[in-house]
Scaffold this motif. Sequence first.
Motif, PDB file in Angstrom:
ATOM      1  N   LEU A   1     -10.154   3.443  23.835  1.00  0.00           N
ATOM      2  CA  LEU A   1     -10.811   2.817  24.933  1.00  0.00           C
ATOM      3  C   LEU A   1     -12.341   2.759  24.995  1.00  0.00           C
ATOM      4  CD1 LEU A   1      -8.457   4.400  27.615  1.00  0.00           C
ATOM      5  CD2 LEU A   1      -8.543   1.939  27.091  1.00  0.00           C
ATOM      6  N   GLN A   2     -12.767   3.757  24.364  1.00  0.00           N
ATOM      7  CA  GLN A   2     -14.264   3.562  24.143  1.00  0.00           C
ATOM      8  C   GLN A   2     -14.680   2.471  23.205  1.00  0.00           C
ATOM      9  OE1 GLN A   2     -15.406   7.742  23.348  1.00  0.00           O
ATOM     10  NE2 GLN A   2     -15.460   8.380  25.414  1.00  0.00           N
ATOM     11  N   GLU A   3     -14.064   2.547  22.249  1.00  0.00           N
ATOM     12  CA  GLU A   3     -14.279   1.449  20.934  1.00  0.00           C
ATOM     13  C   GLU A   3     -13.993   0.309  21.824  1.00  0.00           C
ATOM     14  OE1 GLU A   3     -12.904   4.172  17.247  1.00  0.00           O
ATOM     15  OE2 GLU A   3     -11.666   2.320  17.952  1.00  0.00           O
ATOM     16  N   GLU A   4     -12.955   0.142  22.501  1.00  0.00           N
ATOM     17  CA  GLU A   4     -12.591  -1.043  23.276  1.00  0.00           C
ATOM     18  C   GLU A   4     -13.954  -1.740  24.042  1.00  0.00           C
ATOM     19  OE1 GLU A   4      -7.913  -1.268  23.202  1.00  0.00           O
ATOM     20  OE2 GLU A   4      -8.841  -1.325  25.216  1.00  0.00           O
ATOM     21  N   GLN A   5     -14.505  -0.488  24.812  1.00  0.00           N
ATOM     22  CA  GLN A   5     -15.591  -0.863  25.738  1.00  0.00           C
ATOM     23  C   GLN A   5     -16.722  -1.249  24.995  1.00  0.00           C
ATOM     24  OE1 GLN A   5     -16.641   2.842  27.689  1.00  0.00           O
ATOM     25  NE2 GLN A   5     -18.031   1.556  29.235  1.00  0.00           N
ATOM     26  N   GLN A   6     -17.154  -0.716  23.793  1.00  0.00           N
ATOM     27  CA  GLN A   6     -18.125  -0.887  23.017  1.00  0.00           C
ATOM     28  C   GLN A   6     -18.010  -2.285  22.614  1.00  0.00           C
ATOM     29  OE1 GLN A   6     -18.347   1.889  19.874  1.00  0.00           O
ATOM     30  NE2 GLN A   6     -19.409   3.434  21.328  1.00  0.00           N
ATOM     31  N   GLN A   7     -17.010  -2.970  21.986  1.00  0.00           N
ATOM     32  CA  GLN A   7     -16.644  -4.249  21.687  1.00  0.00           C
ATOM     33  C   GLN A   7     -16.875  -5.374  22.574  1.00  0.00           C
ATOM     34  OE1 GLN A   7     -12.571  -4.534  20.112  1.00  0.00           O
ATOM     35  NE2 GLN A   7     -12.975  -3.130  18.110  1.00  0.00           N
ATOM     36  N   LEU A   8     -16.334  -4.906  23.880  1.00  0.00           N
ATOM     37  CA  LEU A   8     -16.624  -5.865  25.225  1.00  0.00           C
ATOM     38  C   LEU A   8     -18.215  -5.844  25.607  1.00  0.00           C
ATOM     39  CD1 LEU A   8     -13.854  -4.422  27.577  1.00  0.00           C
ATOM     40  CD2 LEU A   8     -13.981  -6.743  26.508  1.00  0.00           C
ATOM     41  N   LYS A   9     -18.884  -4.806  25.341  1.00  0.00           N
ATOM     42  CA  LYS A   9     -20.411  -4.947  25.451  1.00  0.00           C
ATOM     43  C   LYS A   9     -20.945  -5.819  24.701  1.00  0.00           C
ATOM     44  CE  LYS A   9     -21.041  -0.358  27.572  1.00  0.00           C
ATOM     45  NZ  LYS A   9     -21.839   1.174  27.444  1.00  0.00           N
ATOM     46  N   GLN A  10     -20.523  -5.821  23.225  1.00  0.00           N
ATOM     47  CA  GLN A  10     -21.134  -6.816  22.195  1.00  0.00           C
ATOM     48  C   GLN A  10     -20.884  -7.944  22.748  1.00  0.00           C
ATOM     49  OE1 GLN A  10     -19.723  -5.247  18.419  1.00  0.00           O
ATOM     50  NE2 GLN A  10     -21.113  -3.284  18.623  1.00  0.00           N
ATOM     51  N   GLN A  11     -19.591  -8.371  22.946  1.00  0.00           N
ATOM     52  CA  GLN A  11     -19.218  -9.744  23.426  1.00  0.00           C
ATOM     53  C   GLN A  11     -20.050 -10.282  24.598  1.00  0.00           C
ATOM     54  OE1 GLN A  11     -15.110  -9.777  24.035  1.00  0.00           O
ATOM     55  NE2 GLN A  11     -14.485  -9.272  21.698  1.00  0.00           N
ATOM     56  N   ASN A  12     -20.270  -9.304  25.587  1.00  0.00           N
ATOM     57  CA  ASN A  12     -21.213  -9.596  26.827  1.00  0.00           C
ATOM     58  C   ASN A  12     -22.597  -9.961  26.284  1.00  0.00           C
ATOM     59  OD1 ASN A  12     -19.162  -9.450  28.501  1.00  0.00           O
ATOM     60  ND2 ASN A  12     -19.247  -7.274  28.654  1.00  0.00           N
ATOM     61  N   GLU A  13     -23.191  -9.300  25.112  1.00  0.00           N
ATOM     62  CA  GLU A  13     -24.459  -9.515  24.808  1.00  0.00           C
ATOM     63  C   GLU A  13     -24.641 -11.099  24.120  1.00  0.00           C
ATOM     64  OE1 GLU A  13     -25.992  -5.077  24.189  1.00  0.00           O
ATOM     65  OE2 GLU A  13     -25.661  -6.393  22.264  1.00  0.00           O
ATOM     66  N   LEU A  14     -23.676 -11.305  23.483  1.00  0.00           N
ATOM     67  CA  LEU A  14     -23.558 -12.582  22.703  1.00  0.00           C
ATOM     68  C   LEU A  14     -23.337 -13.521  23.560  1.00  0.00           C
ATOM     69  CD1 LEU A  14     -21.153 -11.647  19.726  1.00  0.00           C
ATOM     70  CD2 LEU A  14     -23.417 -12.262  19.344  1.00  0.00           C
ATOM     71  N   ILE A  15     -22.659 -13.538  24.359  1.00  0.00           N
ATOM     72  CA  ILE A  15     -22.329 -14.583  25.447  1.00  0.00           C
ATOM     73  C   ILE A  15     -23.772 -14.910  26.344  1.00  0.00           C
ATOM     74  CG2 ILE A  15     -20.990 -15.134  27.805  1.00  0.00           C
ATOM     75  CD1 ILE A  15     -18.911 -13.660  26.411  1.00  0.00           C
ATOM     76  N   ARG A  16     -24.254 -13.738  26.801  1.00  0.00           N
ATOM     77  CA  ARG A  16     -25.478 -13.515  27.495  1.00  0.00           C
ATOM     78  C   ARG A  16     -26.477 -14.679  26.717  1.00  0.00           C
ATOM     79  NH1 ARG A  16     -26.495  -7.837  29.967  1.00  0.00           N
ATOM     80  NH2 ARG A  16     -25.091  -7.856  31.496  1.00  0.00           N
ATOM     81  N   GLU A  17     -26.795 -14.462  25.308  1.00  0.00           N
ATOM     82  CA  GLU A  17     -27.667 -15.314  24.272  1.00  0.00           C
ATOM     83  C   GLU A  17     -27.255 -16.567  24.283  1.00  0.00           C
ATOM     84  OE1 GLU A  17     -28.718 -11.227  21.550  1.00  0.00           O
ATOM     85  OE2 GLU A  17     -27.656 -12.902  20.782  1.00  0.00           O
ATOM     86  N   ARG A  18     -26.071 -17.041  24.161  1.00  0.00           N
ATOM     87  CA  ARG A  18     -25.603 -18.107  23.874  1.00  0.00           C
ATOM     88  C   ARG A  18     -25.881 -19.276  25.141  1.00  0.00           C
ATOM     89  NH1 ARG A  18     -20.107 -17.427  20.480  1.00  0.00           N
ATOM     90  NH2 ARG A  18     -21.143 -16.472  18.692  1.00  0.00           N
ATOM     91  N   SER A  19     -25.103 -18.619  26.428  1.00  0.00           N
ATOM     92  CA  SER A  19     -25.014 -19.178  27.613  1.00  0.00           C
ATOM     93  C   SER A  19     -25.910 -18.684  28.559  1.00  0.00           C
ATOM     94  CB  SER A  19     -23.626 -19.705  27.988  1.00  0.00           C
ATOM     95  OG  SER A  19     -23.174 -18.366  28.014  1.00  0.00           O
ATOM     96  N   GLU A  20     -27.201 -18.979  28.829  1.00  0.00           N
ATOM     97  CA  GLU A  20     -28.103 -18.434  29.997  1.00  0.00           C
ATOM     98  C   GLU A  20     -27.537 -19.025  31.365  1.00  0.00           C
ATOM     99  OE1 GLU A  20     -32.138 -18.690  29.062  1.00  0.00           O
ATOM    100  OE2 GLU A  20     -31.818 -17.046  27.581  1.00  0.00           O
TER     101      GLU A  20
END
Length: 553
Positions: free
Chosen positions: A198-217
Motif C-alpha cells: 500500500l505504501q508503494e501504491e501511495q508513492q506511485q500515486l504521488k508521482q502520478q499527481n506530480e506529473l499531472i500538475r506539471e502537464r495541466s495547470e
Amino acid sequence: MEERANLMNMMKLSIKILIQSALSLGRTLDSDFPPLQQFFVVLEHCLKHGLKVKKTFIGQNKSFFGPLELVEKLCPEASDIATSVKNLPELKTAVGRGRAWLYLALMQKKLADYLKVLLDHKHLLSEFYEPDALMMEEEGAVIVGLIVGLNVIDANLCLKGEDLDSQVKIKNKIDCLEKTNSKLQEELAAATDRIGSLQEEQQQLKQQNELIRERSEKSVEVTKEDTKVELDTYKQSRQGLDEMYSDIWKQLKEEKKIRLELEKELELQIGMKTEMEIAMKLLEKDTHEKQDTLVALRQQLEEVKAINLQMFHKSQNAECSLQQKTEAISSFEGKTNEMMSSMKQMEERLQHAEKARQTAEERCNKMKQELAGRLDTCRQQMSQLDSKCSTLEKELKSEKEQRQTLQKELHQEKDATTLLKTELQQMEGLKKELRKLQDEKQQLEKVCEEQEQALQEMGLHLSQSKLKMEDIKEVNKALKGHTWLKDDEATHCKQCEKEFSISRRKHHCRNCGDIFCNTCSSNELALPSYPKPVRVCDTCHTLLLQRCSSNSS
C-alpha cells in the motif's frame, strides 16, 4: 545474529525463572521440575546452534555430544562424568548421552566451568561448529556467565535412558506453542507486506499527481478532487489493515495467556516430595556456601570501592592540569597581541622615514637647478645632506634588523601556539577519557548496588534456611531413637554390597537408618513418625508387613 540474540534472551529468562522458583521452594530439584526442563531444552538449542552436519556410513549425524566429549581431554576432572555416561546401559542415542552428561555436570555444580574450558579452546570447537554459531561468538561467553548463577541450586535428577532419548512430555507442548507462534508471525509478516504494498501504491500515486500538475495547470481543481477521493479510499483501506493488525495482536495476547495458564497447570500438577533428613543436610550445605559467597561479594565490593577512589583522584589531577594549560594559553595569546601592536608601530615609523627621504631628495634637485652658481655653498649643504642621508640609512638598517628579529619572534610564537593547540587537542582527548571513566564509574556504582541487593537477598534466604533448620531439628527430636548412618560412613550397599557411584546413589531407610541403593530401597510404607509413605529397605518392608499381618490377626 537474530537467532543468537533470541537464544540468549531465552536463556536469561529460563535461568531467572529457575533460580526464583528454586529459592522460593527451598529444596532440591527433581527432573520433573518444569523450569529445570525448560532450561535444559533452551540449553540444547544453544548447543545445537550452528552445528556442522557430519556424514557417516549410516547417514548424516548432527549431535551436540561430540563437542562435550572434548571436555574429558581438556579437563581431567570430567572423566568421572564421561565414564558414568558410557556405563549407562539404557542410553541408545548420542542425544541421550549428551543430556545425561549435562544432568551430571549440573549435579556436580561444574557445568559453567566445563563450558568455559570449551570456549577457551575455540580452535577445537571449529571442527564441530560453523564460524557464526553461538558457541563461537561472544554470546557463548555471556551464557556461560549466566549459568554460573545455577551453582546456588541443588539438583537430584533421575537418569533414565528412555526419558533422556525422547523427552516427549515438554517438547510436545513447546512444539505446539512454537507452531502457534510461527503462525502468528506469518500472519504478521503478511500484514506488513500488505502495508508495504500500500505504501508503494501511495508513492506511485504521488508521482502520478506530480506529473499531472506539471502537464495541466489549468485542471488543478479537478485533480484535487480526484486525489481527495483516492486519499479517502486509501484511509479506509489503511483503517481496515489497522483493524486486522489489532485483531492479530489480540490473538497473540490470548495465546500468551493460554501459554501462561498451561505453565501454571504444569506447576500445580507437580507434587511436593520432601525428605526431612536429606533436606537438613542440604540446608546446612546451602548455609555454608551462601556464607562463602557473602565473603566473596564483600571482597568484590571493597575492590570496587578502591577502584572508584583511584578513578576520582585521576579525574581531579586531569582537571588541575587542564586549568594550568588554559592559563598558559591565555598568557601566550596576550603576548602575541602585544607583539602585533609593536610590529604595526614599527611599520608606521618606516613609512614616515621613507616620506622624509623623498622630500629631502626633491629639495636637493630644486637647489641644484636654482643655485648652479653657488656650488661651494651647495657642496657644503650637500655634504650635510649626505651625512643626514647616511644617518637615515643607518636608522633604516637598524629598523630593518629590528623588523627581522620581530618576525623571528613571531614565528617562534606561532610555533608555540601550534604546540598549545596540540596540547588542547590532547586535553580534549583527556576530557573524553574522563567522560568514559565517569561512565565506567556509574556502571560500577550500579554493579555495587546490584551486589548489595543480592547480599540482602542472600541474608534473607539465610535467615529462612536457619528457621527451616530449627524446624527440622525439632522434628528429628520427635523421631525414634534409631541410629542414623552418615553418608561418609557408607561406601557399599548394606544388602547387595555394591559400591556407590554417581549413577548408583545413596538412600536412607527411614526405619532402620542404614544406607542402601535404589533397587534395595524402592519400597514405601507409612510409619508412625511420618504422616506420608516414605522410603524403606526390603528387610524392613517385610518385617513391617509381617507385624501388620500379626496385629490384624
